[in-house]
Design an enzyme around this catalytic site. Structure first.
Site, PDB file in Angstrom:
ATOM      1  CB  CYS A 154      27.078 -10.813  -1.315  1.00 22.05           C
ATOM      2  SG  CYS A 154      25.779  -9.781  -1.975  1.00 22.05           S
TER       3      CYS A 154
ATOM      4  CD  GLU B 180      32.827 -15.304  -9.464  1.00 22.27           C
ATOM      5  OE1 GLU B 180      31.586 -15.241  -9.493  1.00 22.27           O
ATOM      6  OE2 GLU B 180      33.471 -15.878  -8.564  1.00 22.27           O
TER       7      GLU B 180
END
Lengths: 81, 413
Positions: free
Chosen positions: B163, B313
């Site tokens: 990714c 995150e």
């Protein structure tokens, strides 16, 4: 349909070429085909004519060159089988 | 030798638009590109939703002869590159082409070709497959087609870091110019992996979002309490990066300067994201840009909408930005364009650069039920226009543990 006519029809279908441009002496390179698209085309030719093309490199520059190798292989391989 | 690097051209092929205008308009309007798959094998899937490039006809872009040798993921790359090169009004002399290169990212490369080959051999029991399968399917085909199309004779490299692939491609291309090894680089990523076999593999990993029972387009819900995973997507994005001095001299339109980049590895788990590694990448990019957290005015998050990913995150942003974490708008545009894997970093970096260009922040859509563990300003559901943005950040955090962070800021001479 002759070998040449079958090849011309296949070239129209696979590459969107104009039938009128596919004269026997038409240069494949001038038609926009490169060595890779010719390899791909010859692969389909094998399926269409139920033949196996020789492993050694054969010079193929024109529409006629394709027809003549196909006719040679059809004759040889029919005789062998 | 250290130079400044600017962005002078953008191109995108995505589930929410096949050019940058359409792409950003749809993002700002909160329109989703996610839908129930219309593929012939859709009835064999447990999870039928994906983010496909819609109304795409290869014959609109390539002759049949060309298509013989160009795979879907290379087609997307070529179309995005054509837009970017045109946008940059890039003209390179013979001499300049020696110092111009291409860096691309892709996770699965020519997945369609590979799978078609397997179907021929194992399902149809055909003893032979297409003679160009290797050249169509290889992971570096897209980058090489760009090099061929534009005669780029400098570095030509493909990055495969899942990714983060295309974020790394952009970051490394930036470094190549910054350090004086190249003057112009095409950089980005391309992905086309919506094949039956690959979707099945992702289903098995249990990271894909459940289809929303009321609205399939709303299935990807980053940072929301009811999020259930990512939605696979396809597409490509390419940027023209250029030595700033060169771009100024030729009077090019400059979207932004790439101000900073860093990458790190979690080295903790093959798939579980880790805020510690992510934090190091964010801090590294800030350090590289010689900027403080409060200089960042918008973050395009990795925001995959997986349960663990969004929490990690959020933690990484807090850890690296302190109090500023609660003030800086953070959005996951994946809620609309899905997860484009190897292309996703480039697509999202373009979203961030366009946010800077238009002084407008696209929303995170489908965020109606907040998750207490995700407590930042995710710009829920409605985009913001008329904001003042000077610098933006884009995060890409990959399976395998690779983290990449890019920072762009408005260019001032």
């Amino acid at each position: 349909m002759s070998t040449l006519e079958t090849i011309q029809r296949m070239m129209v279908e696979q590459f969107d070429l104009k039938a009128a441009d596919l004269t026997p002496d038409a240069q494949l390179e001038a038609l926009g085909l490169d060595s890779l698209s010719i390899i791909e085309f010859m692969f389909n030719i094998e399926d269409e004519f139920h033949i196996k093309l020789p492993d050694e490199r054969v010079e193929i520059k024109t529409v006629h060159d394709i027809a003549s190798i196909v006719e040679r292989m059809v004759t040889e391989q029919k005789a062998a089988s | 030798m250290t130079r400044r690097v600017v962005i002078t051209g953008l191109g995108v092929v995505s589930p929410v638009g096949k050019n940058t205008t359409e792409f950003f308009d749809n993002l700002m309007a909160g329109r989703s590109g996610i839908s129930v798959s219309r593929a012939s094998f859709a009835d064999k899937l447990s999870i039928r939703i994906s983010a496909q490039v819609r109304d795409y006809n290869p014959a609109d872009h390539f002759s049949k002869i060309k298509l013989t040798g160009i795979e879907r993921f290379s087609q997307f790359a070529l179309i995005a590159a054509e837009q970017a090169v045109k946008d940059a009004q890039l003209l390179l002399s013979e001499q300049e082409l020696h110092r111009a290169g291409v860096y691309m990212g892709s996770g699965m490369g020519g997945a369609t070709t590979l799978e078609e080959g397997y179907v021929e051999i194992f399902q149809r029991e055909n003893p032979r497959i297409k003679p160009l399968s290797v050249l169509l399917g290889m992971n570096n085909a897209a980058a090489s087609h760009l090099s061929l199309a534009y005669h780029l004779q400098g570095p030509n490299v493909t990055f495969a870091t899942a990714c983060a692939s295309s974020a790394i491609a952009i970051g490394e291309a930036y470094r190549k110019i910054k350090d004086g090894y190249a003057d112009v680089m095409l950089a980005g990523g391309s992905e086309s992996l919506l094949t039956q076999g690959i979707i099945k593999a992702w289903e098995a990993l249990r990271t894909l979002a459940r289809e929303d029972e009321h609205d399939p387009a709303a299935s990807c819900k980053p940072f929301a309490k009811d999020r259930s995973g990512l939605v696979l997507g396809e597409g490509a994005a390419v940027l023209v990066l250029e030595d700033a001095e060169r771009a100024v001299k030729r009077g090019a339109h400059i979207y932004a300067e790439i101000a900073g980049y860093d990458c790190s590895s979690d080295a903790s788990h093959i798939s579980k994201p880790d805020y510690v590694g992510q934090t190091r990448a964010i801090l590294g990019a800030l350090h590289n840009a010689e900027m403080d957290p409060q200089d960042i005015h918008y973050i395009n998050a990795h925001g995959t909408a997986t349960l663990a990913g969004d929490i990690e995150e959020t933690k990484a942003i807090k850890q690296s930005m302190g109090d500023h974490a609660y003030r800086v708008p953070v959005t996951s545009t994946k809620s609309m364009h899905g997860h484009l894997m190897g292309a996703t970093g480039a697509v999202e970096f373009i979203a961030a650069v366009l946010a800077l260009e238009h002084q407008a922040i696209p929303p995170t859509i489908n965020l109606h039920q907040p998750d207490p563990e995700c407590d930042l300003d995710y710009v829920p559901n409605v985009g913001r226009r008329g904001v003042e943005l000077n610098a933006v950040m884009s995060n890409s955090f990959a399976f395998g543990g690779t983290n990449a962070v890019l920072i762009a800021r408005r260019f001032e001479k």
